[in-house]
Design a protein around this motif. Structure first.
Motif, PDB file in Angstrom:
ATOM      1  N   GLU B 284      -4.660  -5.880 -58.040  1.00 55.92           N
ATOM      2  CA  GLU B 284      -5.357  -6.507 -58.679  1.00 55.92           C
ATOM      3  C   GLU B 284      -6.225  -5.536 -59.596  1.00 55.92           C
ATOM      4  N   ILE B 285      -6.507  -5.648 -61.050  1.00 56.02           N
ATOM      5  CA  ILE B 285      -7.851  -5.298 -61.902  1.00 56.02           C
ATOM      6  C   ILE B 285      -9.006  -5.504 -61.886  1.00 56.02           C
ATOM      7  N   THR B 286     -10.073  -5.284 -61.419  1.00 58.22           N
ATOM      8  CA  THR B 286     -11.321  -5.994 -61.206  1.00 58.22           C
ATOM      9  C   THR B 286     -12.512  -4.430 -61.703  1.00 58.22           C
ATOM     10  N   PRO B 287     -13.571  -5.092 -62.314  1.00 51.36           N
ATOM     11  CA  PRO B 287     -15.104  -4.790 -62.792  1.00 51.36           C
ATOM     12  C   PRO B 287     -15.154  -3.518 -61.867  1.00 51.36           C
ATOM     13  N   ALA B 288     -15.179  -2.388 -62.077  1.00 52.66           N
ATOM     14  CA  ALA B 288     -15.642  -1.765 -60.824  1.00 52.66           C
ATOM     15  C   ALA B 288     -17.367  -1.990 -60.365  1.00 52.66           C
ATOM     16  N   SER B 289     -16.660  -1.430 -58.886  1.00 52.31           N
ATOM     17  CA  SER B 289     -18.037  -2.119 -58.606  1.00 52.31           C
ATOM     18  C   SER B 289     -17.943  -1.329 -56.716  1.00 52.31           C
ATOM     19  N   ALA B 290     -19.057  -1.439 -55.791  1.00 55.43           N
ATOM     20  CA  ALA B 290     -19.054  -0.284 -54.835  1.00 55.43           C
ATOM     21  C   ALA B 290     -17.608  -0.739 -53.817  1.00 55.43           C
ATOM     22  N   GLU B 291     -17.667  -2.495 -54.072  1.00 54.45           N
ATOM     23  CA  GLU B 291     -16.971  -3.246 -52.994  1.00 54.45           C
ATOM     24  C   GLU B 291     -14.812  -2.277 -53.060  1.00 54.45           C
ATOM     25  N   PHE B 292     -14.905  -1.950 -54.308  1.00 51.18           N
ATOM     26  CA  PHE B 292     -13.620  -1.470 -54.886  1.00 51.18           C
ATOM     27  C   PHE B 292     -12.763  -0.073 -54.688  1.00 51.18           C
ATOM     28  N   HIS B 321       0.485  -1.681 -61.948  1.00 50.95           N
ATOM     29  CA  HIS B 321       0.733  -3.096 -63.357  1.00 50.95           C
ATOM     30  C   HIS B 321       0.183  -4.460 -63.791  1.00 50.95           C
ATOM     31  N   SER B 322      -0.500  -4.194 -64.768  1.00 47.82           N
ATOM     32  CA  SER B 322      -0.821  -6.372 -64.436  1.00 47.82           C
ATOM     33  C   SER B 322      -0.869  -7.030 -65.728  1.00 47.82           C
ATOM     34  N   THR B 323      -0.721  -7.971 -66.247  1.00 43.45           N
ATOM     35  CA  THR B 323      -1.498  -8.395 -66.949  1.00 43.45           C
ATOM     36  C   THR B 323      -3.017  -8.394 -67.926  1.00 43.45           C
ATOM     37  N   ASP B 324      -3.458  -8.199 -67.475  1.00 43.33           N
ATOM     38  CA  ASP B 324      -4.676  -7.846 -67.814  1.00 43.33           C
ATOM     39  C   ASP B 324      -4.550  -6.424 -68.554  1.00 43.33           C
ATOM     40  N   PHE B 325      -5.086  -5.936 -69.570  1.00 46.06           N
ATOM     41  CA  PHE B 325      -5.107  -4.752 -69.711  1.00 46.06           C
ATOM     42  C   PHE B 325      -7.037  -3.973 -69.476  1.00 46.06           C
ATOM     43  N   SER B 326      -7.092  -2.989 -69.705  1.00 47.50           N
ATOM     44  CA  SER B 326      -7.309  -2.211 -69.449  1.00 47.50           C
ATOM     45  C   SER B 326      -7.894  -0.872 -71.181  1.00 47.50           C
ATOM     46  N   PRO B 327      -8.317  -0.716 -71.367  1.00 43.79           N
ATOM     47  CA  PRO B 327      -8.001   0.976 -72.656  1.00 43.79           C
ATOM     48  C   PRO B 327      -8.158   1.979 -71.314  1.00 43.79           C
ATOM     49  N   ILE B 332     -12.308   1.190 -63.754  1.00 47.55           N
ATOM     50  CA  ILE B 332     -12.035   0.161 -62.730  1.00 47.55           C
ATOM     51  C   ILE B 332     -12.233  -0.020 -61.277  1.00 47.55           C
ATOM     52  N   GLY B 333     -12.136  -1.101 -61.373  1.00 44.56           N
ATOM     53  CA  GLY B 333     -11.728  -0.878 -59.149  1.00 44.56           C
ATOM     54  C   GLY B 333     -10.242  -1.590 -59.169  1.00 44.56           C
ATOM     55  N   LEU B 334      -9.756  -1.430 -58.301  1.00 41.21           N
ATOM     56  CA  LEU B 334      -8.681  -1.779 -57.487  1.00 41.21           C
ATOM     57  C   LEU B 334      -9.048  -2.590 -56.138  1.00 41.21           C
ATOM     58  N   ARG B 335      -8.374  -4.224 -56.735  1.00 40.44           N
ATOM     59  CA  ARG B 335      -8.758  -4.939 -55.162  1.00 40.44           C
ATOM     60  C   ARG B 335      -7.674  -4.978 -54.679  1.00 40.44           C
ATOM     61  N   ILE B 336      -6.763  -4.523 -53.366  1.00 41.60           N
ATOM     62  CA  ILE B 336      -6.234  -4.240 -52.323  1.00 41.60           C
ATOM     63  C   ILE B 336      -6.526  -5.660 -51.175  1.00 41.60           C
TER      64      ILE B 336
END
Lengths: 273, 364
Positions: B284-292, B321-327, B332-336
């Motif tokens: 899942e893509i998330t805004p970049a943060s130290a958490e991910f 693969h995501s339905t959310d688009f990031s240019p 971005i952050g990757l939530r696993i």
């Protein structure tokens, strides 16, 4: 730009065919139905009809030779088509090799082998056996025909058989057909075009041969080809009668082939039912 | 017979062609009424395995058993299996009816029965009314159906299908997949299906056998194969995967890319080096943060249902693969999550395959 499918590309061939096929045929027909003065007559045809027994004998010997060629060539061509590619090429070469030697020379060689004092009889007497009557027999003529024409049987059969997809043979086996059933129901019907063209290519030259019968057959095996040769080139020179005989031969060959082809396709259908 | 009956057993099958070993000790049980698929890249030995079952190839070593009976040297025409060949192998000199009737005529079936059974089979494959057609005038899909009817009319215990849909276009292929499955369920016979198309294998099969290099890599249900690949080959061949090295610190705890992750796997040695598989659609893509785990998007491809993004994280490219688009260029952050992580034992061979296929993936 030159188009390969342009109509004019066939013109040279059409001219060739007219000059060397249609025109000679018309000439033959003209001579067959005229006498020496150029008047219309049926006499030549009537005279040619008297040679019917000779024609029957020619057809008989040529038919035997064709059958023998088919019997020998068929398994050979099948085996050849299953070889590896390089072996196939080598075998094709070997089959064609005698064809590169002069036809007359080959027949002379057989004459030398079969003569009363020839190679075979010398060999037989040298080991204490009585010599055989080989030359100037119908058997010698058939042998000569088989020897000379068998490549024309093998090659069309072989070329048809290489096109039979191996997976068809596998599919037949998969569906429960053993060796003979696979042959009868798949290989034989699919090789029918090869059988037809092979028999045509052997039968037609064999039925009109004069070299083989003249050199190996003697007086008893005087065939229709010898007759025509004598009428055009030999001592019984008669252009009109020769033309009539040729025409008769052509018609009989065409009818024979037509019947034969018909039988062939019916056979093929029967084999499947 | 029930579904636990072993209808075909392959025991330690080996086979070489011209000195090249194409099968290296294949062991496989095929059960009654099962739809089993041999899946693998070309040259993996799947077609040879099928041809050994069909009787067209004799194994160099090992045994083929049919209902417990050894049939190593039994010729194809005596086996109770039928084959749908890759290029259909329909008899060009026979019409549709006679093609289907071929097997019945060989066993001298009465004409009346032939007619009724051929009609029934042609109806089954939706070709009623095509009896008198020449097979050369049929479309690829129709030829395919004739081939299936021709094999099934003999009531085989097992139907072997060698990439039967390979020559059809995508839409027709999907239809035929569905129909084949329906036919198999309706007739209740075993299908052994060979394909290199993983999607086809997952859609149709009860059991998938993944093969590579003449060796069976994994046998399992489509779900098992997809969710729990046993090695990097399976993981990369079935669907798309991110495969990274990791260390299993304890049960349910794995470290990769410098972070500890909770996971659902257990039973590994303490600090065992492992391989970690994460499917691109599970991330899942998330805004970049130290958490991910974070990275830069380097490429975006629109795939219809979703976007495929390549994300560069710590020198490694992740496929997402995501339905959310990031240019492209965005951070971005990757939530696993724990369920997204699949742990595999590391083997010298599998790590080799993994890096190979990963390189292949990046080139695309």
């Amino acid at each position: 730009m030159i188009k390969l499918n342009a109509k004019w590309a066939s013109y040279p061939y059409i001219v060739w065919m007219i000059l060397f096929t249609v025109l000679p045929l018309l000439l033959i027909i003209y001579f067959a139905f005229t006498d020496r003065t150029g008047a219309f007559t049926f006499d030549n045809i009537e005279q040619a009809a008297a040679y019917l027994p000779t024609l029957v004998k020619s057809i008989y010997l040529a038919a035997i030779a064709t059958v023998i060629c088919l019997v020998f060539a068929y398994p050979f061509a099948y085996a050849m088509s299953r070889l590896s590619f390089s072996r196939q090429k080598m075998m094709t070469m070997l089959v064609m090799l005698p064809m590169w030697m002069n036809f007359l020379l080959r027949t002379y060689a057989w004459q030398a082998l079969l003569e009363d004092n020839g190679v075979i009889n010398s060999l037989l007497t040298s080991i204490g056996l009585s010599p055989l009557k080989l030359i100037n027999t119908s058997g010698a003529v058939v042998l000569g025909m088989v020897y000379n024409y068998i490549p024309y049987m093998i090659l069309p059969l072989y070329s048809v058989m290489t096109k039979i997809d191996k997976s068809l043979v596998e599919a037949a086996g998969d569906l429960g057909a053993g060796f003979f059933a696979t042959f009868r129901r798949v290989v034989l019907p699919l090789s029918m075009p090869g059988i037809i063209s092979g028999t045509t290519m052997v039968f037609v030259p064999a039925v009109s041969t004069f070299v083989i019968s003249g050199m190996l057959g003697g007086a008893e095996n005087y065939l229709i080809g010898d007759l025509i040769e004598a009428q055009f080139l030999g001592n019984s020179y008669d252009l009109n009668c020769g033309s009539a005989t040729s025409l008769l031969l052509m018609v009989v060959v065409l009818i024979t082939m037509a019947i034969f082809n018909r039988l062939d396709s019916e056979d093929a259908e029967e084999a499947l039912l | 017979m029930d579904q636990n009956t072993k209808i075909i057993e392959l025991r330690n099958i080996s086979k070489s062609f011209n000195g090249e070993q194409v099968l290296k000790g294949i062991n496989l049980d095929i059960h009654d009424k099962e739809f089993i698929t041999l899946l693998g890249p070309s040259g993996c030995g799947k077609t040879t395995t099928l041809r050994i079952i069909g009787g067209f190839v004799t194994p160099d070593a090992g045994d083929v058993c049919f209902l417990g009976e050894k049939i190593n040297s039994l010729p194809p025409y005596k086996r109770k299996v039928n084959t749908v060949f890759q290029k259909y192998a329909l008899f060009p000199h026979l019409d549709v009816f006679e093609n289907v009737a071929f097997g019945l005529r060989l066993v001298k079936t009465p004409e009346k029965e032939i007619v009724s059974r051929v009609r029934e089979m042609l109806a089954l494959v939706n070709l009623s009314g095509f009896e008198a057609r020449s097979v050369d005038l049929l479309s690829g899909g129709q030829q395919q159906r004739v081939a299936i009817a021709r094999a099934l009319v003999n009531n085989p215990k097992v139907l072997l299908l060698d990439e039967p849909l390979g020559a059809l276009d995508l839409k027709l292929r999907k239809e035929m997949q569905f129909e084949l499955k329906k036919i198999q369920q309706r007739l209740g016979i075993t299908f052994v299906y060979v394909t290199h198309d993983q999607e086809e294998a997952l859609t149709m099969s009860d059991t998938v056998v993944v093969m590579n290099g003449g060796i069976i890599q994994q046998i399992g249900t489509p779900q098992d194969i997809y969710n729990e690949p046993v090695n990097a080959f399976t993981a990369s061949f079935i669907g798309e995967s991110n495969i990274v090295p990791g260390i299993m610190h304890a049960d349910y705890l794995v470290e990769f890319e410098g972070r500890n992750y909770e996971c659902v796997d257990m039973g590994f040695d303490k600090d065992e080096p492992v391989e970690v598989v994460v499917r691109p659609e599970d991330i899942e893509i998330t805004p970049a943060s130290a958490e991910f785990l974070c990275g830069t998007v380097t490429a975006v491809t629109f795939k219809g249902v979703h976007y495929e993004m390549l994300v560069e994280c710590l020198g490694k490219t992740w496929r997402v693969h995501s339905t959310d688009f990031s240019p492209v260029g965005s951070e971005i952050g990757l939530r696993i999550t724990p369920e997204d992580i699949h742990i595999m034992h590391r083997s010298p061979e599998s790590s080799q395959t993994a890096s190979d296929s990963e390189e292949g993936g990046e080139e695309n």
